[in-house]
Design an enzyme around this catalytic site. Structure first.
Site, PDB file in Angstrom:
ATOM      1  N   LYS A  55       0.833  -1.222   0.000  1.00  0.00           N
ATOM      2  CA  LYS A  55       0.000   0.000   0.000  1.00  0.00           C
ATOM      3  C   LYS A  55       0.855   1.253   0.000  1.00  0.00           C
ATOM      4  CE  LYS A  55      -2.452  -2.767  -0.517  1.00  0.00           C
ATOM      5  NZ  LYS A  55      -2.509  -4.227  -0.454  1.00  0.00           N
ATOM      6  N   ALA A 100       9.969 -22.798  14.853  1.00  0.00           N
ATOM      7  CA  ALA A 100       9.315 -23.793  15.699  1.00  0.00           C
ATOM      8  C   ALA A 100       9.061 -25.081  14.916  1.00  0.00           C
ATOM      9  CB  ALA A 100       8.001 -23.237  16.218  1.00  0.00           C
ATOM     10  N   TYR A 102      -5.283 -10.074  -7.101  1.00  0.00           N
ATOM     11  CA  TYR A 102      -4.980  -8.993  -6.170  1.00  0.00           C
ATOM     12  C   TYR A 102      -3.553  -8.458  -6.359  1.00  0.00           C
ATOM     13  CZ  TYR A 102      -8.688  -9.953  -2.630  1.00  0.00           C
ATOM     14  OH  TYR A 102      -9.846 -10.088  -1.928  1.00  0.00           O
ATOM     15  N   ALA A 116      -5.671 -10.325   6.088  1.00  0.00           N
ATOM     16  CA  ALA A 116      -5.112 -10.008   7.401  1.00  0.00           C
ATOM     17  C   ALA A 116      -6.208  -9.823   8.453  1.00  0.00           C
ATOM     18  CB  ALA A 116      -4.263  -8.742   7.296  1.00  0.00           C
ATOM     19  N   HIS A 157     -22.823  15.275   3.370  1.00  0.00           N
ATOM     20  CA  HIS A 157     -22.640  15.817   2.028  1.00  0.00           C
ATOM     21  C   HIS A 157     -21.504  16.824   2.030  1.00  0.00           C
ATOM     22  CE1 HIS A 157     -23.703  17.277  -1.951  1.00  0.00           C
ATOM     23  NE2 HIS A 157     -23.622  18.520  -1.487  1.00  0.00           N
TER      24      HIS A 157
HETATM   25  P1  FAD Z   1       1.513 -14.353   8.043  1.00  0.00           P
HETATM   26  O1  FAD Z   1       1.326 -12.893   8.033  1.00  0.00           O
HETATM   27  O2  FAD Z   1       2.035 -15.004   6.811  1.00  0.00           O
HETATM   28  O3  FAD Z   1       2.485 -14.662   9.272  1.00  0.00           O
HETATM   29  C1  FAD Z   1       2.950 -15.941   9.516  1.00  0.00           C
HETATM   30  C2  FAD Z   1       4.241 -15.818  10.289  1.00  0.00           C
HETATM   31  O4  FAD Z   1       4.616 -17.107  10.753  1.00  0.00           O
HETATM   32  C3  FAD Z   1       5.413 -15.299   9.471  1.00  0.00           C
HETATM   33  O5  FAD Z   1       5.959 -14.160  10.086  1.00  0.00           O
HETATM   34  C4  FAD Z   1       6.397 -16.452   9.444  1.00  0.00           C
HETATM   35  O6  FAD Z   1       7.747 -16.028   9.471  1.00  0.00           O
HETATM   36  C5  FAD Z   1       6.024 -17.201  10.716  1.00  0.00           C
HETATM   37  N1  FAD Z   1       6.361 -18.614  10.698  1.00  0.00           N
HETATM   38  C6  FAD Z   1       6.025 -19.537   9.764  1.00  0.00           C
HETATM   39  N2  FAD Z   1       6.488 -20.741  10.119  1.00  0.00           N
HETATM   40  C7  FAD Z   1       7.126 -20.581  11.302  1.00  0.00           C
HETATM   41  C8  FAD Z   1       7.818 -21.466  12.166  1.00  0.00           C
HETATM   42  N3  FAD Z   1       7.941 -22.765  11.903  1.00  0.00           N
HETATM   43  N4  FAD Z   1       8.372 -20.957  13.294  1.00  0.00           N
HETATM   44  C9  FAD Z   1       8.267 -19.631  13.590  1.00  0.00           C
HETATM   45  N5  FAD Z   1       7.624 -18.760  12.802  1.00  0.00           N
HETATM   46  C10 FAD Z   1       7.058 -19.226  11.683  1.00  0.00           C
HETATM   47  N6  FAD Z   1      -4.365  -8.895   3.214  1.00  0.00           N
HETATM   48  C11 FAD Z   1      -5.247  -7.924   3.481  1.00  0.00           C
HETATM   49  O7  FAD Z   1      -6.165  -8.144   4.280  1.00  0.00           O
HETATM   50  N7  FAD Z   1      -5.139  -6.692   2.909  1.00  0.00           N
HETATM   51  C12 FAD Z   1      -4.155  -6.387   2.029  1.00  0.00           C
HETATM   52  O8  FAD Z   1      -4.090  -5.269   1.528  1.00  0.00           O
HETATM   53  C13 FAD Z   1      -3.208  -7.398   1.724  1.00  0.00           C
HETATM   54  N8  FAD Z   1      -2.204  -7.144   0.874  1.00  0.00           N
HETATM   55  C14 FAD Z   1      -1.275  -8.122   0.633  1.00  0.00           C
HETATM   56  C15 FAD Z   1      -0.246  -7.841  -0.255  1.00  0.00           C
HETATM   57  C16 FAD Z   1       0.693  -8.799  -0.544  1.00  0.00           C
HETATM   58  C17 FAD Z   1       1.823  -8.490  -1.503  1.00  0.00           C
HETATM   59  C18 FAD Z   1       0.618 -10.078   0.092  1.00  0.00           C
HETATM   60  C19 FAD Z   1       1.665 -11.123  -0.180  1.00  0.00           C
HETATM   61  C20 FAD Z   1      -0.403 -10.365   0.965  1.00  0.00           C
HETATM   62  C21 FAD Z   1      -1.362  -9.394   1.243  1.00  0.00           C
HETATM   63  N9  FAD Z   1      -2.430  -9.644   2.106  1.00  0.00           N
HETATM   64  C22 FAD Z   1      -3.346  -8.667   2.344  1.00  0.00           C
HETATM   65  C23 FAD Z   1      -2.584 -10.941   2.780  1.00  0.00           C
HETATM   66  C24 FAD Z   1      -2.061 -10.856   4.237  1.00  0.00           C
HETATM   67  O9  FAD Z   1      -0.710 -10.488   4.219  1.00  0.00           O
HETATM   68  C25 FAD Z   1      -2.254 -12.185   4.917  1.00  0.00           C
HETATM   69  O10 FAD Z   1      -3.608 -12.582   4.832  1.00  0.00           O
HETATM   70  C26 FAD Z   1      -1.854 -12.120   6.392  1.00  0.00           C
HETATM   71  O11 FAD Z   1      -0.524 -11.710   6.541  1.00  0.00           O
HETATM   72  C27 FAD Z   1      -2.076 -13.476   7.058  1.00  0.00           C
HETATM   73  O12 FAD Z   1      -1.684 -13.425   8.393  1.00  0.00           O
HETATM   74  P2  FAD Z   1      -1.179 -14.744   9.152  1.00  0.00           P
HETATM   75  O13 FAD Z   1      -0.919 -14.307  10.542  1.00  0.00           O
HETATM   76  O14 FAD Z   1      -2.100 -15.847   8.895  1.00  0.00           O
HETATM   77  O15 FAD Z   1       0.186 -15.141   8.425  1.00  0.00           O
HETATM   78  P1  NAD Z   2      -5.122 -14.335  -6.700  1.00  0.00           P
HETATM   79  O1  NAD Z   2      -5.754 -15.646  -6.477  1.00  0.00           O
HETATM   80  O2  NAD Z   2      -5.792 -13.090  -6.281  1.00  0.00           O
HETATM   81  O3  NAD Z   2      -4.849 -14.163  -8.268  1.00  0.00           O
HETATM   82  C1  NAD Z   2      -4.108 -15.083  -9.006  1.00  0.00           C
HETATM   83  C2  NAD Z   2      -4.431 -14.878 -10.480  1.00  0.00           C
HETATM   84  O4  NAD Z   2      -3.515 -15.627 -11.240  1.00  0.00           O
HETATM   85  C3  NAD Z   2      -5.837 -15.344 -10.870  1.00  0.00           C
HETATM   86  O5  NAD Z   2      -6.456 -14.348 -11.641  1.00  0.00           O
HETATM   87  C4  NAD Z   2      -5.559 -16.605 -11.697  1.00  0.00           C
HETATM   88  O6  NAD Z   2      -6.538 -16.834 -12.688  1.00  0.00           O
HETATM   89  C5  NAD Z   2      -4.207 -16.281 -12.295  1.00  0.00           C
HETATM   90  N1  NAD Z   2      -3.399 -17.425 -12.686  1.00  0.00           N
HETATM   91  C6  NAD Z   2      -3.243 -18.601 -12.014  1.00  0.00           C
HETATM   92  N2  NAD Z   2      -2.356 -19.397 -12.672  1.00  0.00           N
HETATM   93  C7  NAD Z   2      -1.950 -18.699 -13.766  1.00  0.00           C
HETATM   94  C8  NAD Z   2      -1.033 -18.974 -14.825  1.00  0.00           C
HETATM   95  N3  NAD Z   2      -0.354 -20.123 -14.870  1.00  0.00           N
HETATM   96  N4  NAD Z   2      -0.849 -18.040 -15.783  1.00  0.00           N
HETATM   97  C9  NAD Z   2      -1.537 -16.852 -15.724  1.00  0.00           C
HETATM   98  N5  NAD Z   2      -2.408 -16.556 -14.744  1.00  0.00           N
HETATM   99  C10 NAD Z   2      -2.609 -17.461 -13.780  1.00  0.00           C
HETATM  100  O7  NAD Z   2      -3.652 -14.475  -6.070  1.00  0.00           O
HETATM  101  P2  NAD Z   2      -2.549 -13.384  -5.737  1.00  0.00           P
HETATM  102  O8  NAD Z   2      -2.774 -12.151  -6.508  1.00  0.00           O
HETATM  103  O9  NAD Z   2      -1.246 -14.096  -5.866  1.00  0.00           O
HETATM  104  O10 NAD Z   2      -2.801 -13.082  -4.205  1.00  0.00           O
HETATM  105  C11 NAD Z   2      -2.737 -14.137  -3.243  1.00  0.00           C
HETATM  106  C12 NAD Z   2      -3.577 -13.839  -2.038  1.00  0.00           C
HETATM  107  O11 NAD Z   2      -2.988 -12.788  -1.280  1.00  0.00           O
HETATM  108  C13 NAD Z   2      -4.978 -13.347  -2.369  1.00  0.00           C
HETATM  109  O12 NAD Z   2      -5.866 -14.407  -2.605  1.00  0.00           O
HETATM  110  C14 NAD Z   2      -5.324 -12.593  -1.134  1.00  0.00           C
HETATM  111  O13 NAD Z   2      -5.833 -13.504  -0.202  1.00  0.00           O
HETATM  112  C15 NAD Z   2      -4.004 -12.039  -0.652  1.00  0.00           C
HETATM  113  N6  NAD Z   2      -3.887 -10.593  -1.007  1.00  0.00           N
HETATM  114  C16 NAD Z   2      -4.850  -9.723  -0.588  1.00  0.00           C
HETATM  115  C17 NAD Z   2      -4.750  -8.385  -0.934  1.00  0.00           C
HETATM  116  C18 NAD Z   2      -5.805  -7.429  -0.465  1.00  0.00           C
HETATM  117  O14 NAD Z   2      -6.582  -7.783   0.417  1.00  0.00           O
HETATM  118  N7  NAD Z   2      -5.894  -6.224  -1.018  1.00  0.00           N
HETATM  119  C19 NAD Z   2      -3.703  -7.925  -1.705  1.00  0.00           C
HETATM  120  C20 NAD Z   2      -2.756  -8.840  -2.125  1.00  0.00           C
HETATM  121  C21 NAD Z   2      -2.852 -10.180  -1.761  1.00  0.00           C
END
Ligand code: FAD
Ligand code: NAD
Length: 463
Positions: free
Chosen positions: A52, A119, A186, A318, A442
């Protein structure tokens, strides 16, 4: 090996794990949190927050470029802006540091013991932690698995070199000249749009027949139009094959092979629950597809072992992880809690933004619910016109028999900030009359919500 005991062990310090640990600490549960990288998890370190920040910086830069190029459609002219991308990255990293540092403070303030390390279960109550300070054995009455998710790799396009996951794409030292994005979901569209605004020539390769295939087709239309205006090329029904001589080879919809020269290729084809690396094989847990199976209290198949967040599957968001974390801490403290949320709103931070909460009209119909809908476009909203962006709309879905609001969708600039109103309406069991009868200030984009309710009731005022 050092041994410690606690009531609750949380594995993973992302939004699910750290919120669970904080709430448990507040409830006086003796809690240990293990994190192998940095507190804040994917979300704060390499996900929601840095993406973001990059999107915002790209918007600012693009706005300045547009003013310079057009001579100022609002009477504003600007000199040609310059970009020091290193400074942009440093600013973004500063935001991340502030937030992750804040989480560290909150966890400590709640009396939680944090161990840096990886872990690994020995059995359902014993976990070995390998960290910089050596090995520790933690015995716990309850364990919460919050290990998150990881990016899916394409077998012929493994991460490395020019082929990036979102983590590397968010940390590039310079703006790539030619960026190819595989996957128009996304991540692909959020990051792809940001780089297009920062000056990259972006091509998006999507396997399905439209962008954002997980959303209703009409929600994606304003986004597709904007991508086109930004000069982003979108190849639909196209399959990314492999890299060859600095180009991505793609099989296009008509079966032809196309060569897309690329400095960087972002592969964003989904994420999978992180079920490896922590000793799943030592436990008797059940899976549901690639995710850990949980019940309405986030209990796994093993007594005393819970799972929350992305490791439990879709929607991988998240705020869902946080809500589960808070609930599980209370369940472990003995409270009578179960997952009873009516909706988990989702925001896609594309341009324009998309919000969905509850059911779409299509999903309602598929579920046998007779629904009526009303849509209000931002082109009839005063606030939208004053910002120069009037694309998009708000749509409400209500039960036809009693006007209960069962879904809201919106697309438009700034609609992310409307998401909580949609969620609140659904959680509180609002009817169309409730939304129509609430004074919306508004001029604001929120008036489109009230107008969409009036529209559904057949008595719209401003359309
Ligand atoms: P995570 O945030 O993945 O945390 C898991 C943690 O566990 C990590 O820090 C990892 O190091 C730790 N861990 C794993 N295995 C072990 C182990 N064996 N021992 C110790 N530690 C360990 N979601 C939104 O809602 N809004 C968004 O705008 C959004 N944007 C995103 C953009 C991107 C580029 C990505 C990749 C994801 C985005 N998401 C977004 C998704 C969001 O990041 C995840 O849904 C969220 O972080 C999940 O939280 P979690 O606690 O389940 O796992
Ligand atoms: P996504 O599931 O949103 O999109 C993946 C896209 O890749 C789909 O449109 C799918 O049809 C396409 N695809 C799959 N295989 C393909 C291939 N071989 N060639 C071309 N296209 C292909 O997955 P993402 O964008 O990687 O994000 C992963 C997850 O992270 C999301 O599902 C979401 O939960 C989380 N996320 C959330 C936010 C947010 O809340 N704003 C932002 C980023 C990520």
């Amino acid at each position: 090996m050092q041994e410690i005991s606690c009531k609750l062990l949380v594995i993973g310090g992302g939004p699910g794990g750290y919120v669970c640990a904080i709430r448990a600490g507040q409830l006086n549960i003796d809690t240990v949190l293990v994190e192998q990288n940095s507190l804040g998890g994917t979300c704060l370190n390499v996900g929601c927050i840095p993406s973001k920040a990059l999107i915002h910086a790209a918007d600012e830069f693009h706005r300045a470029v547009t003013h310079a190029a057009t001579g100022g459609s609002m009477g504003i002219t600007a000199g040609a802006p310059t970009l020091d991308f290193g400074e942009t990255q440093a600013w973004k990293d500063g935001v991340v540091r502030r937030l992750t540092g804040g989480v560290g403070g909150l966890v400590k303030g709640a009396g939680v013991k944090v161990i840096e390390g990886t872990a690994r279960f020995r059995d359902g109550k014993t976990v070995q932690v390998s960290g910089v300070t050596g090995e520790q054995l933690v015995r716990a009455e309850a364990v919460v698995i919050a290990t998150g998710s990881e990016p899916v790799e394409l077998p012929d396009l493994p991460f490395g070199g020019p082929v990036l996951s979102s983590t590397e794409a968010l940390a590039l030292p310079s703006v790539p000249e030619r960026l190819v994005v595989v996957g128009a979901g996304y991540i692909g569209l959020e990051i792809g749009t940001a780089y297009a605004k920062l000056g990259s020539a972006v091509t998006v390769v999507e396997a399905e027949d439209r962008i954002l295939p997980a959303y209703d087709a009409d929600l994606g239309q304003p986004v597709a139009a904007r991508l086109k205006a930004l000069g982003v090329e979108t190849l639909l029904r196209a399959k990314a094959r492999r890299m060859r001589d600095g180009a991505l080879l793609v099989e296009t919809a008509d079966g032809e092979e196309r060569r897309l020269p690329a400095d960087k290729v972002l592969v964003a084809v989904g994420r999978r629950p992180r079920t490896g690396g922590w000793g799943l094989e030592e436990l008797a847990l059940e899976l549901e597809g690639p995710a850990l199976r949980i019940d309405e209290q986030c209990r796994t198949a093993m007594r005393g072992v819970y799972a929350i967040g992305d490791v439990t599957g879709e929607p991988m968001l998240a705020h869902r992880a946080m809500a589960q974390g808070e609930m599980v801490a209370e369940v472990i403290a003995g409270a009578r809690r179960a997952w009873d949320r009516r909706c988990i709103p989702a925001i896609c931070f594309t341009d324009p933004e998309i919000v969905t909460a509850g059911l779409s009209a299509e999903a309602a119909r598929a579920g046998g619910i007779e629904a009526r809908t009303g849509t209000f476009p931002f082109r009839a909203n005063g606030r939208a016109l004053t910002t120069g962006r009037d694309d998009g709309w708000v749509r409400i879905v209500a039960r036809a028999d009693n006007d209960l609001v069962i879904g809201v969708q919106a697309v438009g600039e700034g609609v992310a900030e409307l998401a909580a109103e949609f969620a609140l309406a659904l959680e509180m069991g609002a009817t169309l009359e409730d939304l129509a009868g609430t004074i919306h200030p508004h001029p604001s984009r929120s008036e489109a919500v009230q107008e969409a309710a009036l529209q559904t009731l057949g008595r719209g005022l401003h359309l």
